[in-house]
Design an enzyme around this catalytic site. Structure first.
Site, mmCIF file in Angstrom:
data_model
loop_
_atom_site.group_PDB
_atom_site.id
_atom_site.type_symbol
_atom_site.label_atom_id
_atom_site.label_comp_id
_atom_site.label_asym_id
_atom_site.label_seq_id
_atom_site.Cartn_x
_atom_site.Cartn_y
_atom_site.Cartn_z
ATOM 1 N N ILE A 120 34.463 35.468 29.871
ATOM 2 C CA ILE A 120 33.041 35.098 29.933
ATOM 3 C C ILE A 120 32.218 35.804 28.847
ATOM 4 O O ILE A 120 31.180 35.285 28.423
ATOM 5 C CB ILE A 120 32.466 35.350 31.349
ATOM 6 N N GLY A 147 36.291 45.235 36.407
ATOM 7 C CA GLY A 147 36.409 43.776 36.331
ATOM 8 C C GLY A 147 35.485 43.160 35.297
ATOM 9 O O GLY A 147 35.282 43.691 34.194
ATOM 10 N N ASP A 152 32.286 42.915 35.337
ATOM 11 C CA ASP A 152 31.114 43.774 35.112
ATOM 12 C C ASP A 152 31.399 44.745 33.956
ATOM 13 O O ASP A 152 30.607 44.862 32.998
ATOM 14 C CB ASP A 152 30.849 44.545 36.424
ATOM 15 N N TYR A 165 36.204 42.386 45.126
ATOM 16 C CA TYR A 165 35.532 42.156 46.411
ATOM 17 C C TYR A 165 36.335 41.253 47.352
ATOM 18 O O TYR A 165 35.916 40.990 48.477
ATOM 19 C CB TYR A 165 34.115 41.590 46.187
HETATM 20 P P1 ADP Z 1 33.944 41.081 42.230
HETATM 21 O O1 ADP Z 1 33.755 42.553 42.455
HETATM 22 O O2 ADP Z 1 32.681 40.290 42.437
HETATM 23 O O3 ADP Z 1 35.117 40.550 42.975
HETATM 24 P P2 ADP Z 1 35.483 41.167 39.743
HETATM 25 O O4 ADP Z 1 34.997 41.490 38.387
HETATM 26 O O5 ADP Z 1 36.453 42.139 40.339
HETATM 27 O O6 ADP Z 1 34.184 40.969 40.644
HETATM 28 O O7 ADP Z 1 36.145 39.753 39.745
HETATM 29 C C1 ADP Z 1 35.406 38.521 39.758
HETATM 30 C C2 ADP Z 1 36.173 37.475 39.005
HETATM 31 O O8 ADP Z 1 35.957 37.694 37.616
HETATM 32 C C3 ADP Z 1 37.691 37.537 39.204
HETATM 33 O O9 ADP Z 1 38.138 36.204 39.505
HETATM 34 C C4 ADP Z 1 38.235 37.999 37.880
HETATM 35 O O10 ADP Z 1 39.486 37.390 37.594
HETATM 36 C C5 ADP Z 1 37.182 37.501 36.939
HETATM 37 N N1 ADP Z 1 37.093 38.193 35.646
HETATM 38 C C6 ADP Z 1 37.468 39.432 35.279
HETATM 39 N N2 ADP Z 1 37.212 39.661 33.976
HETATM 40 C C7 ADP Z 1 36.645 38.513 33.504
HETATM 41 C C8 ADP Z 1 36.168 38.090 32.216
HETATM 42 N N3 ADP Z 1 36.205 38.897 31.164
HETATM 43 N N4 ADP Z 1 35.671 36.840 32.100
HETATM 44 C C9 ADP Z 1 35.620 36.000 33.166
HETATM 45 N N5 ADP Z 1 36.047 36.330 34.380
HETATM 46 C C10 ADP Z 1 36.553 37.580 34.555
#
Ligand code: ADP
Length: 332
Positions: free
Chosen positions: A10, A31, A33, A120
């Site tokens: 993203i 993740g 964030d 989460y």
């Molecule tokens: P949450 O704490 O809300 O679960 P996470 O970051 O752990 O947030 O994960 C949310 C989603 O984002 C997961 O499906 C993960 O695979 C995805 N994710 C992680 N890194 C990226 C990225 N760089 N771009 C897009 N999606 C991502």
């Protein structure tokens, strides 16, 4: 206005805003964030410090700093316990509130990760369904291009449980196993006659039966665009209701409307068949107008056939399946 599902990181999305799956502190985390803060640079964290955190289910806006996106919308998804702790309502709220901010800011394109589906713990396929439902409803009322960005390879994989039935259907129908149910020529002629005459075809065509056929046969020659507009009227739909349900951009629909000889791509033609909830025969008829047919020689056509014969006309659900099997998506 369409919803697009893409596989990407993203932080690479050049859209008006990307959405961050943040935590309540808004001070960064792991993740997606962590990836967003790393790519945006220190300016993002500095602005986040001024926001005073964010409640679960709420959303807040910041600049995009070093990101290709102009803005970041930070939202806090629910931690998944067992599905009985209001998780779904909170997750829906994340999408709604983020979209409301984008709308208020007049943004044209927004990209979401699958909120809550990582650390989460929200089951990924369910998290995706929540996302497509809320975004889909929003797009019926509003003009925006919205992306769902899938990062994790296991999401929307043909091996995922929801797709086992479709996989079986494909395996059982892919060329050589079972020939495609096709309209026989006599059946086709009968339908053409009925289309033209607005009456049941006689078993044998007599000269009397042919009376007036010349004029009315003209409607057999109607173009894709003419047939589409006729079907929209017959179904009592509005143009906007139809192209939105088809996940088709308003500009593309205007082109089709104003050019009676417009030749759409096959996914576009099928998107309209789905929006109009046409039967398989009617879908084939509309496709023929654009020079296409459904066959059993490719997965795309078989997946479309699977959903139409099941009476499932939810374009987002169909697109999720097409995406899982690496096929072109409908509409957008
Ligand atoms: P949450 O704490 O809300 O679960 P996470 O970051 O752990 O947030 O994960 C949310 C989603 O984002 C997961 O499906 C993960 O695979 C995805 N994710 C992680 N890194 C990226 C990225 N760089 N771009 C897009 N999606 C991502």
């Amino acid at each position: 206005m369409p919803l697009k599902i893409v596989r990407n990181d993203i932080t690479k999305m050049a859209v008006d805003a990307i959405v961050n799956a943040a935590n309540e502190s808004l001070l960064g985390g792991g993740g997606v964030d962590g990836a967003i803060h790393r790519a945006a640079g220190a300016g993002l964290l500095a602005e986040c410090r001024t926001l005073g955190g964010c409640k679960t289910g709420e959303a807040k806006l910041t600049g995009g700093y070093g990101l290709p996106a102009r803005y970041v919308i930070h939202t806090v998804g629910p931690v998944y316990v067992d599905g009985r702790h209001g998780e779904r309502a909170l997750l829906e709220s994340c999408y709604r509130k983020s979209l409301a901010i984008a709308l208020e800011k007049g943004l044209e394109s927004v990209a979401f990760p699958l909120i809550s589906s990582g650390a989460y713990g929200y089951p990924k396929e369910q998290a995706l369904r929540v996302a497509t439902r809320v975004i889909g409803d929003f797009l019926l009322e509003n003009d925006m291009t919205v992306y769902i960005v899938i990062f994790d390879k296991s999401v929307l994989s043909p091996k995922a449980k929801p797709y086992s039935d479709i996989k079986k259907y494909i395996d059982g129908n892919l060329v050589g196993v079972s020939p495609l149910r096709r309209l026989s020529l006599p059946a086709l002629s009968k339908r053409c006659f009925e289309d033209a005459m607005g009456a049941a075809a006689p078993t044998e065509l007599t000269e009397d039966g042919m009376e007036g056929l010349g004029d009315r046969l003209k409607c057999i020659d109607e173009s894709f665009s003419q047939m589409l507009l006729r079907k929209i009227d017959e179904k009592g739909m509005t143009d906007a209701g139809c192209y939105k349900k088809a996940n088709i951009d308003r500009k593309l629909f205007s082109k089709i409307r104003s050019d009676i000889h417009y030749r759409p791509s096959k996914p576009t033609a099928i998107a309209f068949a789905i929006a109009l909830e046409l039967s398989l025969d009617e879908t084939e008829e509309l496709l023929r107008k654009a020079g296409f047919a459904l066959s059993h020689s490719n997965k795309f056509d078989i997946i479309i056939e699977y959903f139409i014969t099941k009476g499932c006309y939810n374009i987002y659900e169909i697109n999720e399946a097409l995406f899982a099997f690496d096929q072109s998506l409908l509409g957008a």
